[in-house]
Scaffold this motif. Structure first.
Motif, PDB file in Angstrom:
ATOM      1  N   PHE A 150       0.825  -1.210   0.000  1.00 44.47           N
ATOM      2  CA  PHE A 150       0.000   0.000   0.000  1.00 44.47           C
ATOM      3  C   PHE A 150       0.861   1.263   0.000  1.00 44.47           C
ATOM      4  N   GLY A 151       1.998   1.216   0.699  1.00 45.78           N
ATOM      5  CA  GLY A 151       2.887   2.368   0.723  1.00 45.78           C
ATOM      6  C   GLY A 151       3.483   2.679  -0.641  1.00 45.78           C
ATOM      7  N   TYR A 152       3.640   1.649  -1.466  1.00 42.86           N
ATOM      8  CA  TYR A 152       4.165   1.842  -2.810  1.00 42.86           C
ATOM      9  C   TYR A 152       3.308   2.835  -3.592  1.00 42.86           C
ATOM     10  N   PHE A 153       1.997   2.701  -3.476  1.00 46.98           N
ATOM     11  CA  PHE A 153       1.100   3.578  -4.227  1.00 46.98           C
ATOM     12  C   PHE A 153       1.057   4.984  -3.637  1.00 46.98           C
ATOM     13  N   LEU A 154       1.147   5.080  -2.321  1.00 52.58           N
ATOM     14  CA  LEU A 154       1.207   6.407  -1.704  1.00 52.58           C
ATOM     15  C   LEU A 154       2.438   7.166  -2.183  1.00 52.58           C
ATOM     16  N   ASP A 155       3.535   6.450  -2.389  1.00 53.69           N
ATOM     17  CA  ASP A 155       4.769   7.084  -2.859  1.00 53.69           C
ATOM     18  C   ASP A 155       4.721   7.355  -4.362  1.00 53.69           C
ATOM     19  N   LEU A 156       4.265   6.378  -5.134  1.00 54.42           N
ATOM     20  CA  LEU A 156       4.302   6.475  -6.591  1.00 54.42           C
ATOM     21  C   LEU A 156       3.370   7.540  -7.135  1.00 54.42           C
ATOM     22  N   TRP A 157       2.190   7.664  -6.541  1.00 52.79           N
ATOM     23  CA  TRP A 157       1.140   8.491  -7.129  1.00 52.79           C
ATOM     24  C   TRP A 157       1.119   9.929  -6.633  1.00 52.79           C
ATOM     25  N   ALA A 158       1.974  10.269  -5.688  1.00 54.89           N
ATOM     26  CA  ALA A 158       1.973  11.629  -5.133  1.00 54.89           C
ATOM     27  C   ALA A 158       3.047  12.471  -5.811  1.00 54.89           C
ATOM     28  N   ASN A 159       2.657  13.563  -6.442  1.00 58.60           N
ATOM     29  CA  ASN A 159       3.646  14.513  -6.946  1.00 58.60           C
ATOM     30  C   ASN A 159       4.320  15.263  -5.804  1.00 58.60           C
ATOM     31  N   ASP A 160       3.584  15.424  -4.701  1.00 63.61           N
ATOM     32  CA  ASP A 160       4.100  16.136  -3.531  1.00 63.61           C
ATOM     33  C   ASP A 160       3.953  15.245  -2.307  1.00 63.61           C
TER      34      ASP A 160
ATOM     35  N   HIS B 174      -2.039  12.239  -8.220  1.00 64.47           N
ATOM     36  CA  HIS B 174      -3.274  11.491  -8.040  1.00 64.47           C
ATOM     37  C   HIS B 174      -4.016  11.910  -6.784  1.00 64.47           C
ATOM     38  N   PHE B 175      -3.286  12.219  -5.733  1.00 63.69           N
ATOM     39  CA  PHE B 175      -3.912  12.581  -4.457  1.00 63.69           C
ATOM     40  C   PHE B 175      -4.216  14.075  -4.431  1.00 63.69           C
ATOM     41  N   MET B 176      -4.959  14.536  -5.409  1.00 61.03           N
ATOM     42  CA  MET B 176      -5.142  15.962  -5.659  1.00 61.03           C
ATOM     43  C   MET B 176      -5.891  16.692  -4.559  1.00 61.03           C
ATOM     44  N   ALA B 177      -6.783  16.015  -3.848  1.00 56.48           N
ATOM     45  CA  ALA B 177      -7.500  16.685  -2.763  1.00 56.48           C
ATOM     46  C   ALA B 177      -6.570  17.011  -1.598  1.00 56.48           C
ATOM     47  N   GLU B 178      -5.445  16.313  -1.520  1.00 55.74           N
ATOM     48  CA  GLU B 178      -4.443  16.588  -0.488  1.00 55.74           C
ATOM     49  C   GLU B 178      -3.316  17.467  -1.024  1.00 55.74           C
ATOM     50  N   GLU B 179      -2.981  17.287  -2.299  1.00 59.19           N
ATOM     51  CA  GLU B 179      -1.892  18.051  -2.893  1.00 59.19           C
ATOM     52  C   GLU B 179      -2.323  19.450  -3.327  1.00 59.19           C
ATOM     53  N   SER B 180      -3.571  19.584  -3.743  1.00 60.88           N
ATOM     54  CA  SER B 180      -4.066  20.862  -4.250  1.00 60.88           C
ATOM     55  C   SER B 180      -5.490  21.113  -3.746  1.00 60.88           C
ATOM     56  N   PRO B 181      -5.670  21.179  -2.418  1.00 59.85           N
ATOM     57  CA  PRO B 181      -7.029  21.269  -1.875  1.00 59.85           C
ATOM     58  C   PRO B 181      -7.779  22.518  -2.289  1.00 59.85           C
ATOM     59  N   ALA B 182      -7.080  23.655  -2.435  1.00 59.76           N
ATOM     60  CA  ALA B 182      -7.769  24.882  -2.838  1.00 59.76           C
ATOM     61  C   ALA B 182      -8.356  24.726  -4.234  1.00 59.76           C
ATOM     62  N   GLU B 183      -7.618  24.083  -5.116  1.00 59.02           N
ATOM     63  CA  GLU B 183      -8.100  23.834  -6.474  1.00 59.02           C
ATOM     64  C   GLU B 183      -9.344  22.958  -6.455  1.00 59.02           C
TER      65      GLU B 183
END
Length: 290
Positions: free
Chosen positions: A173-183, A270-279
Motif C-alpha cells: 500500500f505504501g508503494y502507491f502512496l509514494d508512486l502516485w503523489a507529486n508532492d 493522483h492525491f489531488m485533494a491533499e496536494e491541491s485542496p484549494a483547487e
C-alpha cells in the motif's frame, strides 16, 4: 483520527453493515468518497473548507477504514452498485434525500454508479482521477497496462492476492502512496500511518472491491451502456493528463456517459485533494452552483 471540527458517527446502511462517517458543517449536503489506499481523511482540507456553508459527509467506504468489512460470498458485496446503495442509505439516515456527490479513485467509481442507479437522488456529481470501469479496462493495453498491475493482481480468484498482499501490506500500500503523489509532503507521516494501519486491517475487503471491478461491475456498466443510460446531472471530472500519456482522449470517453460535462486536467498528482485542496474546493464550489 478524523477531520477537525467534524463529528464521527456510525450509521447502519444495509444487511447488518454500518459505515463510519465524519459529518460537519451546515447547509446543502455534499458527500465526499475517498479512494485507495486511503480513508475519509483524504478529504480533511477540502471538507473543512466546504463545511463553512455546506453539510459535508465523509464516510469510509464499505470495506475500508472504520466501516464494516463483510465477507464476500456471492460476488456482490463489493459491487459498486451495493456500495453506492450504502451511500444513499447513509445520506438518507442523516436526513438528506438529495445531495451532491464527489468521489476520488475507488470512491469515484462508487459515485459514478450512484449517479446511474440513483439519478433522482444525486444533484451534482464530481469524479476525481478515474475512468468508468468499461473504459478503464479498454485503454489498459500492452506495456502501458503495467501502470495498473494491481488491478490485474486483485482481479484474481480469492486466495493468492490476499496472501501476497498480507505478506507485506505496508510495502504494497505504501508503494502507491509514494508512486502516485507529486508532492509527498501532502501526506504527512501521521496521515500515512493512519492509511497504512487501515489498509493492513482490510486486505480481504480491499481485494474484494477490486475483484468486483473486474467482474460484476463490468456487467452492470455494460448493461447501462447497452441501454443508453447516461448521467443526467451536471458532472465535473478532473484528472491528471494520463490520457495523453497512454494514448486516449479522456474527455471524449467521459462525454459518452455525461452530456452535461465539465472535464478538466490538473498538474497535481493522483492525491489531488491533499496536494491541491484549494483547487479541488474551488472546483466543487463551482459544480454546486450548476
Amino acid at each position: 483520527m478524523t477531520i477537525a471540527g467534524f463529528d464521527c458517527q456510525r450509521i447502519p446502511v444495509a444487511d447488518g453493515v454500518s459505515l463510519a462517517a465524519a459529518v460537519g458543517g451546515s447547509g446543502s449536503p455534499i458527500v465526499l468518497l475517498h479512494g485507495f489506499p486511503q480513508t475519509h481523511l483524504m478529504w480533511r482540507h477540502v471538507a473543512f473548507d466546504l463545511a463553512a456553508d455546506h453539510t459535508v459527509i465523509c464516510p469510509d467506504l464499505r470495506g475500508y477504514g472504520a466501516s464494516d468489512k463483510p465477507a464476500e460470498t456471492d460476488g456482490s458485496a463489493y459491487s459498486k452498485r451495493t456500495m453506492a446503495a450504502d451511500i444513499v442509505a447513509l445520506a438518507k439516515s442523516l436526513g438528506h434525500d438529495r445531495f451532491a456527490l464527489a468521489g476520488h479513485d475507488r470512491g469515484a467509481l462508487v459515485a459514478f454508479r450512484a449517479g446511474l442507479d440513483h439519478a433522482d437522488t444525486i444533484t451534482q456529481l464530481a469524479i476525481l482521477d478515474v475512468l468508468p470501469t468499461l473504459d478503464m479496462w479498454s485503454v489498459l493495453q500492452g506495456r502501458s497496462a503495467a501502470v495498473g498491475f494491481h488491478l490485474y493482481l486483485m482481479a484474481q480468484p480469492a486466495g493468492l492476492p490476499e496472501q501476497l498482499i498480507s505478506a507485506s501490506p505496508d510495502a504494497f500500500f505504501g508503494y502507491f502512496l509514494d508512486l502516485w503523489a507529486n508532492d509527498p509532503a501532502a501526506i504527512p507521516a501521521g496521515i500515512r500511518t493512519a492509511y497504512l494501519d487501515a489498509c493492513r486491517a482490510a486486505v480481504p475487503s480491499i481485494v474484494a472491491d477490486y475483484r468486483a471491478t473486474a467482474g460484476i461491475d463490468i456487467t452492470h456498466d455494460q448493461a447501462d451502456r447497452d441501454a443508453g443510460n447516461r448521467l443526467g446531472m451536471p458532472v465535473t471530472v478532473v484528472q491528471q493528463d494520463w490520457g495523453s500519456a497512454l494514448g486516449f482522449d479522456a474527455a471524449a470517453l467521459w462525454s459518452q456517459w455525461a452530456p452535461d460535462l465539465d472535464h478538466r486536467t490538473t498538474s497535481a498528482g493522483h492525491f489531488m485533494a491533499e496536494e491541491s485542496p484549494a483547487e479541488i474546493s474551488k472546483l466543487l464550489r463551482e459544480l454546486l452552483t450548476r
